[in-house]
Write an enzyme that holds these catalytic residues in place. Structure first.
Site, mmCIF file in Angstrom:
data_model
loop_
_atom_site.group_PDB
_atom_site.id
_atom_site.type_symbol
_atom_site.label_atom_id
_atom_site.label_comp_id
_atom_site.label_asym_id
_atom_site.label_seq_id
_atom_site.Cartn_x
_atom_site.Cartn_y
_atom_site.Cartn_z
ATOM 1 N N TYR A 9 0.817 -1.220 0.000
ATOM 2 C CA TYR A 9 0.000 0.000 0.000
ATOM 3 C C TYR A 9 0.841 1.256 0.000
ATOM 4 C CZ TYR A 9 -4.355 -2.465 0.846
ATOM 5 O OH TYR A 9 -5.469 -3.250 0.701
ATOM 6 N N ASP A 29 9.822 -6.984 -4.645
ATOM 7 C CA ASP A 29 8.934 -7.540 -3.605
ATOM 8 C C ASP A 29 9.205 -9.041 -3.490
ATOM 9 O OD1 ASP A 29 5.991 -6.454 -2.277
ATOM 10 O OD2 ASP A 29 6.434 -8.618 -2.256
ATOM 11 N N THR A 80 4.845 -4.084 9.529
ATOM 12 C CA THR A 80 5.392 -4.161 10.896
ATOM 13 C C THR A 80 4.223 -4.424 11.848
ATOM 14 O OG1 THR A 80 5.198 -1.753 10.896
ATOM 15 C CG2 THR A 80 7.414 -2.671 10.602
ATOM 16 N N THR A 116 6.138 1.899 9.493
ATOM 17 C CA THR A 116 5.868 2.489 10.814
ATOM 18 C C THR A 116 6.492 1.593 11.867
ATOM 19 O OG1 THR A 116 3.797 3.392 10.021
ATOM 20 C CG2 THR A 116 4.045 3.189 12.407
ATOM 21 N N LYS A 197 5.689 9.634 14.308
ATOM 22 C CA LYS A 197 4.765 8.868 13.466
ATOM 23 C C LYS A 197 3.735 8.136 14.324
ATOM 24 C CE LYS A 197 2.763 6.572 10.293
ATOM 25 N NZ LYS A 197 1.810 7.200 9.374
ATOM 26 N N ASN A 201 -0.706 8.951 14.951
ATOM 27 C CA ASN A 201 -1.825 7.999 14.846
ATOM 28 C C ASN A 201 -2.494 7.777 16.198
ATOM 29 O OD1 ASN A 201 -1.660 7.716 12.104
ATOM 30 N ND2 ASN A 201 -0.414 5.845 12.176
ATOM 31 N N CYS A 251 -3.050 0.898 11.000
ATOM 32 C CA CYS A 251 -2.310 2.040 11.566
ATOM 33 C C CYS A 251 -2.944 2.523 12.865
ATOM 34 C CB CYS A 251 -2.285 3.182 10.558
ATOM 35 S SG CYS A 251 -1.934 2.616 8.929
ATOM 36 N N LYS A 311 -12.827 1.115 6.057
ATOM 37 C CA LYS A 311 -13.397 2.465 5.954
ATOM 38 C C LYS A 311 -13.930 2.678 4.556
ATOM 39 C CE LYS A 311 -9.370 5.288 4.920
ATOM 40 N NZ LYS A 311 -8.578 6.423 5.381
#
Ligand code: SAJ
Length: 396
Positions: A9, A29, A80, A116, A197, A201, A251, A311
């Site tokens: 993403y 990847d 992560t 993150t 960071k 959030n 997140c 969402k």
């Protein structure tokens, strides 16, 4: 040549923007199918403006490879996750990715970590991988702030943070990002960048929790939470967020737990906020039972959940409130509820529908978990169903 490691993403749009802005970019990847699909020009991301940038990146020569190339600048953007028991970061995927890079990179390479990560992750897990660092590899942390549903615009316009061990390296990386980022790029140290960071959030998670607690309070005392929030937000310095059926994504639902896991005695407010957000799917489930009782509906299979993503107007289902609610229902040995989401083409849960008309035929109560624009484009066919909209808190 810049190698972007991890084409998910965040990594994929970042690689595309770097290439579209004239940088020599190779995307790598571990998932060879992903690399193959990208080489077949499959977009893999449904975001505004992404196709134009993707085509521009292609024209400028972006490459997608299955083997990690040797170069001197790597941007690592891999998952992560957090460990559900310890609430600490699970750095395994990141450590493996960094080890792979260290196995091929040139002397004096720069390794930028975009994933993150909880404060102290680089010092605790990544720096030791460099050993005595005879290759003189420089580490940088450049967390992203883009929001699914508006990624390309935000990649171009958001301010960014670059954490580096010295100014020269920080400025070098700042210049690379400024080839596509028109926002302010702040230079700081790595630990501060890790902290900012996660705190951004966490700030959002706490504010969502406040809205959710208001929703529970207003429901219990028969007040209209959305009307109250709308009026409060007319105050020049009040901005209450929207209540919902819970908090999903990888997140807002995850990052605050890094702080709780790392600083358990100093995060009372954060822990309580996460408990409130985590309680929302069960709150919704209990309201569903109440609506069934009030309408003398005894068969739970007559209840359908509209929305499986975390969402609106995206296809990402990670940790979605609907998945959380279905898990609670499963734990209570309840029958799995029917589910429909126009953005989710693959079967990922039992009783998932792909035909909205059929879904509506088979239910009497529709619980709106996600306010996709599709719903408002199809209001006329919903007819006289009982609707419980968990985001607008109304029941019809
Ligand atoms: N939600 C509410 N009420 C609200 C806002 C959100 O219930 O008022 C829910 C959403 O429905 C969703 C969850 O919270 O389930 C998270 O949605 P989001 O839109 O708040 O956040 P993400 O996870 O899509 O993106 C966030 C953003 N962070 C901030 O806004 C501080 C984004 O900028 C980050 O880049 C992203 O996390 C990330 O990758 O860290």
């Amino acid at each position: 040549m810049i190698c972007v490691v991890g084409l998910g993403y965040i990594g994929l749009p970042t690689a595309i923007m770097l290439a579209a802005s004239g940088n020599d970019v190779v995307g790598y990847d571990i998932d060879k199918d992903r690399v193959k699909a990208l080489n077949e020009k499959k977009l893999l991301l449904d975001e505004n403006e992404f196709e134009e940038e993707f085509n521009l990146a292609y024209d400028k020569g972006i490459k997608f490879v299955e083997e990690l190339p040797t170069t001197d600048l790597y941007i690592v953007s891999v998952p992560t996750p957090y460990n559900h028991e310890s609430m600490k970061i699970d750095p395994k995927i990141l450590i493996d990715a960094v080890k792979n890079v260290l196995g091929v990179c040139r002397k004096n390479s720069i390794l930028v970590i975009e994933s993150t990560i909880s404060p102290g992750t680089i010092d605790t897990y990544i720096r030791p991988l460099l050993g005595n660092n005879e290759n003189e590899v420089s580490l940088v942390h450049a967390p992203e702030r883009i929001i699914p549903g508006n990624m390309i615009y935000e990649l171009k316009n958001n301010n960014r943070t670059i954490g580096a061990d010295n100014e020269k390296i920080g400025e070098y990386v700042q210049n690379i990002y400024s080839t596509f980022c028109k926002g302010e790029i702040v230079l700081t140290d790595i630990r501060t960048a890790e902290m900012t960071k996660v705190i951004e959030n966490t700030y959002r998670a706490i504010n969502i929790a406040f809205a959710n607690e208001l929703a529970k309070l207003c429901y219990k005392h028969s007040m209209n939470v959305n009307e109250i929030i709308d009026i409060c937000n007319k105050h020049p310095r009040v901005n209450i967020l929207s209540p919902g059926p819970g908090v999903g994504g990888h997140c807002i639902a995850v990052d605050p737990r890094f702080l709780i896991g790392d600083y358990p005695r100093d995060t009372d407010l954060i822990r309580t906020a996460m408990e409130i957000n985590d309680s929302m799917p069960e709150f919704v489930l209990n309201r569903i039972y109440k609506i069934m009782k009030d309408n003398n509906i005894k068969d739970i299979s007559r209840v359908g959940l509209y929305g499986l993503t975390y969402k609106e107007n995206i296809d990402d289902c990670r940790q979605s409130p609907t998945l959380q609610l279905l898990e609670i229902q499963r734990e209570h040995l309840g029958e799995p509820l029917k589910v429909y989401d126009p953005y989710v083409k693959k079967d990922i849960v039992e009783n998932q529908y792909h035909d909205f008309d059929k879904f509506l035929d088979d239910i009497d109560i529709m619980v709106v978990m996600v306010n996709h624009k599709h719903l408002y484009e199809n209001l006329k066919i919903i007819g006289n169903k009982i609707i419980y909209n968990t985001k607008a808190d109304f029941i019809r």
